[in-house]
Scaffold this motif. Structure first.
Motif, mmCIF file in Angstrom:
data_model
loop_
_atom_site.group_PDB
_atom_site.id
_atom_site.type_symbol
_atom_site.label_atom_id
_atom_site.label_comp_id
_atom_site.label_asym_id
_atom_site.label_seq_id
_atom_site.Cartn_x
_atom_site.Cartn_y
_atom_site.Cartn_z
ATOM 1 N N ARG A 15 0.827 -1.212 0.000
ATOM 2 C CA ARG A 15 0.000 0.000 0.000
ATOM 3 C C ARG A 15 0.859 1.260 0.000
ATOM 4 O O ARG A 15 0.562 2.227 -0.690
ATOM 5 C CB ARG A 15 -0.933 0.002 1.215
ATOM 6 N N THR A 16 1.920 1.231 0.783
ATOM 7 C CA THR A 16 2.807 2.396 0.857
ATOM 8 C C THR A 16 3.402 2.706 -0.502
ATOM 9 O O THR A 16 3.315 3.833 -0.988
ATOM 10 C CB THR A 16 3.937 2.151 1.887
ATOM 11 N N ARG A 19 0.965 4.007 -3.157
ATOM 12 C CA ARG A 19 0.435 5.357 -2.960
ATOM 13 C C ARG A 19 1.448 6.450 -3.296
ATOM 14 O O ARG A 19 1.066 7.594 -3.502
ATOM 15 C CB ARG A 19 -0.036 5.515 -1.524
ATOM 16 N N HIS A 23 2.795 11.339 -6.800
ATOM 17 C CA HIS A 23 3.029 12.544 -6.012
ATOM 18 C C HIS A 23 4.232 13.277 -6.600
ATOM 19 O O HIS A 23 5.071 12.677 -7.273
ATOM 20 C CB HIS A 23 3.282 12.184 -4.546
ATOM 21 N N ALA A 29 4.206 13.228 -0.836
ATOM 22 C CA ALA A 29 3.537 11.962 -0.539
ATOM 23 C C ALA A 29 3.388 11.794 0.972
ATOM 24 O O ALA A 29 2.326 11.397 1.461
ATOM 25 C CB ALA A 29 4.308 10.792 -1.135
ATOM 26 N N SER A 32 0.680 13.835 2.305
ATOM 27 C CA SER A 32 -0.618 13.350 1.866
ATOM 28 C C SER A 32 -1.128 12.175 2.705
ATOM 29 O O SER A 32 -2.303 12.102 3.023
ATOM 30 C CB SER A 32 -0.538 12.953 0.396
ATOM 31 N N PHE A 33 -0.254 11.237 3.042
ATOM 32 C CA PHE A 33 -0.759 10.027 3.692
ATOM 33 C C PHE A 33 0.150 9.425 4.758
ATOM 34 O O PHE A 33 -0.167 8.382 5.310
ATOM 35 C CB PHE A 33 -1.084 8.952 2.645
ATOM 36 N N TYR A 34 1.276 10.055 5.065
ATOM 37 C CA TYR A 34 2.212 9.432 5.992
ATOM 38 C C TYR A 34 2.518 10.347 7.174
ATOM 39 O O TYR A 34 3.583 10.276 7.769
ATOM 40 C CB TYR A 34 3.495 9.056 5.240
ATOM 41 N N GLN A 78 -1.212 -3.787 -7.028
ATOM 42 C CA GLN A 78 -2.592 -3.311 -7.012
ATOM 43 C C GLN A 78 -3.579 -4.470 -7.126
ATOM 44 O O GLN A 78 -4.633 -4.464 -6.482
ATOM 45 C CB GLN A 78 -2.802 -2.268 -8.101
#
Length: 95
Positions: A15-16, A19, A23, A29, A32-34, A78
């Motif tokens: 997943r990391t 994602r 970016h 990045a 955004s999500f970490y 994915q």
């Protein structure tokens, strides 16, 4: 139980890395999500790539993009993530 933990950690790694592509930078990045921890995210990406044995993300392009081998890796990642997400059972609160 360790196998379950190892499996979840492997899915988290997938997943990391999935994602990050798209970016503009590792810091973007991370924001955004970490949780904004870009040095931690950069180290995690390097560890994932080391484990894979090749570079997955080309850090010299903007936005970040997968390398040719990385594209194949991400496509398979994915697919694995879709299967894993579909396989998760709904969680119910205990009675």
């Amino acid at each position: 139980m360790q196998a379950v933990i190892d499996g979840r950690e492997a899915l988290d790694r997938l997943r990391t890395i999935a994602r990050v592509a798209g970016h503009n930078s590792i810091p973007a990045a991370a924001d955004s999500f970490y949780g904004g921890r870009h040095t931690t995210l950069a180290a995690r990406i390097r560890a994932i790539e080391h484990r894979a044995g090749f570079r997955i993300i080309d850090r010299d392009t903007r936005p970040l993009a997968p390398t040719p081998r990385g594209r194949d890796f991400l496509r398979e990642a994915q697919q694995i993530l879709r299967i894993a997400d579909d396989a998760e059972l709904p969680r119910h609160d205990p009675p």
